[in-house]
Scaffold this motif. Structure first.
Motif, PDB file in Angstrom:
ATOM      1  N   UNK A 182    -105.635 -60.050 -51.469  1.00  0.00           N
ATOM      2  CA  UNK A 182    -105.399 -61.242 -51.929  1.00  0.00           C
ATOM      3  C   UNK A 182    -105.235 -61.378 -53.345  1.00  0.00           C
ATOM      4  N   UNK A 183    -105.184 -60.268 -54.100  1.00  0.00           N
ATOM      5  CA  UNK A 183    -104.892 -60.240 -55.728  1.00  0.00           C
ATOM      6  C   UNK A 183    -104.879 -58.858 -56.210  1.00  0.00           C
ATOM      7  N   UNK A 184    -104.989 -58.810 -57.415  1.00  0.00           N
ATOM      8  CA  UNK A 184    -104.979 -57.313 -58.189  1.00  0.00           C
ATOM      9  C   UNK A 184    -106.422 -56.810 -57.420  1.00  0.00           C
ATOM     10  N   UNK A 185    -106.228 -55.369 -57.309  1.00  0.00           N
ATOM     11  CA  UNK A 185    -107.425 -55.012 -56.701  1.00  0.00           C
ATOM     12  C   UNK A 185    -108.294 -54.556 -57.921  1.00  0.00           C
ATOM     13  N   UNK A 247    -112.908 -58.429 -55.784  1.00  0.00           N
ATOM     14  CA  UNK A 247    -112.338 -57.183 -55.566  1.00  0.00           C
ATOM     15  C   UNK A 247    -110.830 -57.375 -55.280  1.00  0.00           C
ATOM     16  N   UNK A 248    -110.320 -58.625 -54.877  1.00  0.00           N
ATOM     17  CA  UNK A 248    -108.888 -58.600 -54.475  1.00  0.00           C
ATOM     18  C   UNK A 248    -108.595 -58.474 -53.075  1.00  0.00           C
ATOM     19  N   UNK A 249    -109.658 -58.104 -52.389  1.00  0.00           N
ATOM     20  CA  UNK A 249    -109.734 -58.030 -50.794  1.00  0.00           C
ATOM     21  C   UNK A 249    -109.787 -59.360 -50.226  1.00  0.00           C
ATOM     22  N   UNK A 250    -108.897 -59.689 -49.069  1.00  0.00           N
ATOM     23  CA  UNK A 250    -108.981 -61.033 -48.835  1.00  0.00           C
ATOM     24  C   UNK A 250    -110.621 -61.400 -48.338  1.00  0.00           C
ATOM     25  N   UNK A 251    -111.050 -62.647 -48.977  1.00  0.00           N
ATOM     26  CA  UNK A 251    -112.348 -63.044 -48.848  1.00  0.00           C
ATOM     27  C   UNK A 251    -112.809 -63.299 -47.388  1.00  0.00           C
ATOM     28  N   UNK A 252    -111.678 -63.696 -46.559  1.00  0.00           N
ATOM     29  CA  UNK A 252    -112.139 -64.037 -45.288  1.00  0.00           C
ATOM     30  C   UNK A 252    -112.922 -62.815 -44.430  1.00  0.00           C
ATOM     31  N   UNK A 253    -112.819 -61.556 -45.013  1.00  0.00           N
ATOM     32  CA  UNK A 253    -113.515 -60.664 -44.393  1.00  0.00           C
ATOM     33  C   UNK A 253    -114.834 -60.213 -45.147  1.00  0.00           C
ATOM     34  N   UNK A 254    -115.331 -61.287 -45.889  1.00  0.00           N
ATOM     35  CA  UNK A 254    -116.187 -60.785 -46.953  1.00  0.00           C
ATOM     36  C   UNK A 254    -117.427 -60.569 -46.346  1.00  0.00           C
TER      37      UNK A 254
END
Length: 415
Positions: A182-185, A247-254
């Protein structure tokens, strides 16, 4: 059939209603629709889209990135139980051929999507290549319903289809996490998610059970369940979600790291089993408590993501659709044949090789996850809208499945 229809009612009808309202709204008053989607709830917020040095929480972000985390947590719960439990559906040799078919059901759509995009020219390919994962998805609820309509409730192909769909969900979650940041890692933030998961597991799951060893009354575990309930896991989930966002990972997976830490039953009856509702462990209790909220979340997901103008139909629409209705059936058939016949893993008794092709047609219904991937694969604009239309059109695979089932002379088997 009641249990299946009940699941469809719970998790899909409101989603479809939201999608239909969105389509009508976007095609009658597009300006007001897009203003609604991008409504700013909180500027300079601690969560939200990051731009110009600050975050902005919009209605779209709240639904897609925050609330949809509960939907993916439910999907992860089913995958986790299928893998970890002794009688899990994705354990042992019985899952080998479905897993091969699942690989084909993902590689086939990718090959068709990218191959056709390349054939349309380098300019088109460059514009759409990031959407390669859109046609890999399978809408588990509707695919299972259509599968029962085509094969009958007692046909072994229905069980095969469910295994394939669960494995497809697992692979889809991995693809979202790895290929669609979702953004810079900033991977160091994942230590927050990892720490939250380890802490809540040790303190509220492992330690009480350790203290209760040899005591059938299990006082410590009972205290944790009755007095604290889901609250420690909710706090850990919030920390994990924030770690994913930063972290830049899609937060829907958080919430995914937290799901395995929650106390669960030592067996599972399956996502569409009537007996599932009688399990009283905390993990199933949380799933049941989330049922109605997730219904509402899926309604808003459909409302905020399916609003595509019909004029947006373009090359990405047909690429996504071709990946699903052409790539899925061919991929499932070819890889299923490799697993069943070349590697001698076999098919369930009573299932024919040609049934693999029919299963591939049924699993071509992408919808929910395809819409989600389209929303993260492309920036808002004509390419994203065209790709979403392909995901919506994948409902046509239901009709295709019924026709193919008739042509291949599927013999329906009821219980």
């Amino acid at each position: 059939m009641y249990r299946v229809w009940n699941f469809i009612t719970n998790y899909s009808l409101l989603l479809i209603l939201g999608a239909l309202i969105a389509l009508v709204w976007a095609n009658t008053n597009p300006d007001s629709y897009h203003h609604f989607v991008e409504f700013v709830i909180w500027d300079h917020a601690p969560i939200g889209h990051y731009h110009d040095g600050h975050r902005t929480l919009t209605l779209h972000y709240l639904v897609n990135d925050v609330l949809m985390a509960f939907f993916f947590a439910i999907a992860a719960k089913e995958v986790w139980e299928a893998v970890i439990l002794k009688n899990g559906s994705l354990r042992g040799k019985k899952a080998a051929t479905p897993l091969f078919a699942t690989a084909g059901g993902m590689i086939g759509p990718i090959a068709v999507y990218l191959g056709l995009a390349l054939a349309l020219g380098s300019e088109t390919y460059d514009a759409v290549k990031n959407g390669w994962a859109i046609p890999t998805a399978t809408d588990i609820a509707f695919s299972y319903l259509v599968g029962r309509m085509v094969f009958g409730a007692g046909h072994p192909a229905v069980r095969f289809l469910l295994l394939l769909a669960i494995a497809d969900d697992a692979a889809g979650l991995i693809i979202l996490a790895i290929f669609y940041p979702s953004g810079e890692l900033a991977p160091e933030w994942l230590l927050l998610s990892l720490g939250a998961a380890i802490a809540v597991y040790l303190l509220f799951n492992w330690l009480p059970r350790r203290m209760d060893r040899g005591n059938q009354a299990r006082p410590n575990s009972t205290f944790m369940r009755k007095k604290l309930g889901f609250w420690p896991y909710l706090i850990a989930a919030c920390a994990s979600w924030y770690g994913f966002q930063e972290a830049g990972i899609h937060p829907a997976l958080g919430l995914l790291p937290i799901v395995p830490t929650i106390p669960h039953a030592d067996r599972a009856f399956g996502i569409f089993s009537e007996a599932e509702q009688y399990l009283s462990d905390l993990l199933n209790h949380i799933e049941h408590a989330l049922k109605h909220p997730v219904e509402v979340v899926l309604f808003f997901f459909g409302l905020l993501n399916a609003g595509v103008e019909f004029s947006a139909i373009a090359a990405p629409t047909w690429l996504v659709l071709a990946g699903l209705v052409v790539g899925k059936p061919i991929g499932v058939l070819l890889f299923g044949v490799v697993g069943a016949h070349i590697l001698k893993l076999g098919l369930p008794q009573g299932m024919r090789t040609v049934d693999l092709f029919v299963i591939g047609c049924v699993s071509a219904i992408g919808f929910t996850v395809s819409l989600f991937v389209a929303s993260v694969a492309f920036d808002a604009g004509p390419v994203q809208d065209a790709a979403k239309m392909g995901a919506l059109f994948s409902f046509g695979a239901a009709v295709l499945s019924i026709v193919v089932g008739k042509l291949t002379r599927v013999q329906k088997q009821e219980f």
